[in-house]
Scaffold this active site. Structure first.
Site, PDB file in Angstrom:
ATOM      1  N   VAL A   1       0.848  -1.166  -0.216  1.00 18.66           N
ATOM      2  CA  VAL A   1      -0.167   0.322   0.474  1.00 18.66           C
ATOM      3  C   VAL A   1       0.923   1.617   0.007  1.00 18.66           C
ATOM      4  CG1 VAL A   1      -1.691  -1.305   0.988  1.00 18.66           C
ATOM      5  CG2 VAL A   1      -0.553  -0.068   2.509  1.00 18.66           C
TER       6      VAL A   1
ATOM      7  N   GLU B   1      -7.153  -8.353  -8.074  1.00 20.81           N
ATOM      8  CA  GLU B   1      -7.589 -10.007  -8.496  1.00 20.81           C
ATOM      9  C   GLU B   1      -6.329 -10.517  -9.102  1.00 20.81           C
ATOM     10  OE1 GLU B   1     -11.650 -10.658 -10.071  1.00 20.81           O
ATOM     11  OE2 GLU B   1     -11.549 -12.586  -9.331  1.00 20.81           O
TER      12      GLU B   1
ATOM     13  N   ASP C   1       0.980  -4.910   3.475  1.00 19.15           N
ATOM     14  CA  ASP C   1       2.186  -4.593   3.385  1.00 19.15           C
ATOM     15  C   ASP C   1       2.167  -2.936   3.679  1.00 19.15           C
ATOM     16  OD1 ASP C   1       5.794  -5.147   3.858  1.00 19.15           O
ATOM     17  OD2 ASP C   1       5.531  -3.174   2.175  1.00 19.15           O
TER      18      ASP C   1
ATOM     19  N   ASN D   1      -3.902 -10.431  -9.948  1.00 22.32           N
ATOM     20  CA  ASN D   1      -2.451 -10.082  -9.746  1.00 22.32           C
ATOM     21  C   ASN D   1      -2.176 -11.114  -8.525  1.00 22.32           C
ATOM     22  OD1 ASN D   1      -2.160  -7.625 -10.482  1.00 22.32           O
ATOM     23  ND2 ASN D   1      -1.280  -6.260  -9.212  1.00 22.32           N
TER      24      ASN D   1
ATOM     25  N   TYR E   1       4.276   5.811   5.082  1.00 21.12           N
ATOM     26  CA  TYR E   1       3.190   6.010   3.933  1.00 21.12           C
ATOM     27  C   TYR E   1       1.775   6.271   4.526  1.00 21.12           C
ATOM     28  CZ  TYR E   1       5.083   1.969   2.201  1.00 21.12           C
ATOM     29  OH  TYR E   1       6.366   0.639   1.517  1.00 21.12           O
TER      30      TYR E   1
END
Ligand code: A2P
Length: 276
Positions: A28, A240, A53, A242, A58
């Site tokens: 993210v 989806e 992750d 990935n 972030y």
């Protein structure tokens, strides 16, 4: 324990401390706090991802926690990573705040985000966080071989993971082999080159050959090396796709073609241009 062996289902690795880490995770980084991040995390978990992750830097840990709750997936089925922001003096105090934002009582993996101020100063605090039960496993990120060795030499336990920028274009073969020799799992961030590698001609050719998308090919290249990947997307259909990387194989020729894209010269460095 050496670390890096695959579990029986081929979907996770056994770390050098005995804990398991799913090969596929949702990253993210660069996912906006709020709705974008909450949805991405919820969708990923609904679609079968069991690994998220994030990082203190972030600014979206709270949304990760909200997405986790909204998914209805039990906490103990999800592997959560966060990263220590090394501008902060104390890994334990920083993690206590992360746990409050995430609304969990521990993370599965806590890693030093980058070796700012030297490789070893934060490690005792990371070990302490583990002893307190705030983190099941501890590790590092953006560490080259010399820095990894400093931590291993100074610490009571070695890092379980070194998360670095890694893809067929950033194929840090020297670093990968050094990590493997030390029983440290190398984990790939930016496995799609933050999207830049998706349009590459060779990647597209291999994708056509195997009947998959360029993103799936780049991710599969990591998975076939037992390298965990954390692709980022805020689109449900991409998240989806990935995740659908366990039902096909790249041939030896495909892998060789992708290996040849390396622009790092097989380096053992973690990064060409450190930002700290
Ligand atoms: P988006 O979030 O808009 O879907 P990396 O994981 O290497 O950092 O790459 C992330 C970038 O790649 C993001 O810009 C993301 O865009 C894009 N991306 C992720 N998955 C796909 C996909 N399957 N197809 C196209 N672009 C993708």
């Amino acid at each position: 324990m050496t670390g890096g062996a695959l579990t029986a289902d081929g979907r996770a690795l056994i770390l050098n401390d005995g804990h398991q880490m799913p090969l596929l995770g949702l990253g993210v980084w660069q996912t906006r706090d709020g709705r974008d991040c909450v949805d991405a995390v919820r969708w990923a978990l609904e679609l079968g991802y069991r690994h998220i992750d994030t990082a203190q830097a972030y600014g979206n840990e709270e949304s990760v926690g909200t997405g986790l709750l909204a998914s209805g997936v039990p906490r103990d089925e999800v592997f959560i990573t966060t990263k220590f922001f090394p501008g902060n003096p104390d890994p334990v105090a920083a993690l206590e705040q992360s746990l409050r934002r995430l609304r969990v009582d521990h993370v599965d993996l806590y890693i030093i985000h980058w070796p700012q101020g030297g490789a070893t100063w934060a490690w005792p605090g990371m070990e302490r966080a583990r002893e307190l039960g705030y983190a099941r496993s501890v590790g590092v990120s953006n560490f080259n071989v010399a820095q990894l060795d400093e931590v291993i030499g100074a610490g009571t336990i070695p890092p379980a993971v070194n998360q670095v920028q890694f893809s067929s274009f950033e194929y840090r073969r020297g670093l990968l082999e050094a990590c493997q020799r030390r029983g440290v799992v190398l984990e790939a961030y930016s496995p799609l080159g933050t999207g830049r590698h998706l349009g590459d001609e060779t990647v597209r050719r291999v994708a056509d050959r195997v009947g998959r998308t360029p993103a799936q090919v780049l991710l599969r290249w990591c998975i076939q090396r037992d390298v965990p990947v954390i692709p980022k997307s805020t689109h449900r259909e991409r998240i989806e796709a990935n995740g659908d990387i366990f039902g096909f194989q790249l041939s030896d020729q495909d892998v060789r073609d992708l290996d040849a894209l390396d622009r790092t010269g097989g380096t053992d460095r973690a990064l060409e241009h450190p930002w700290w």
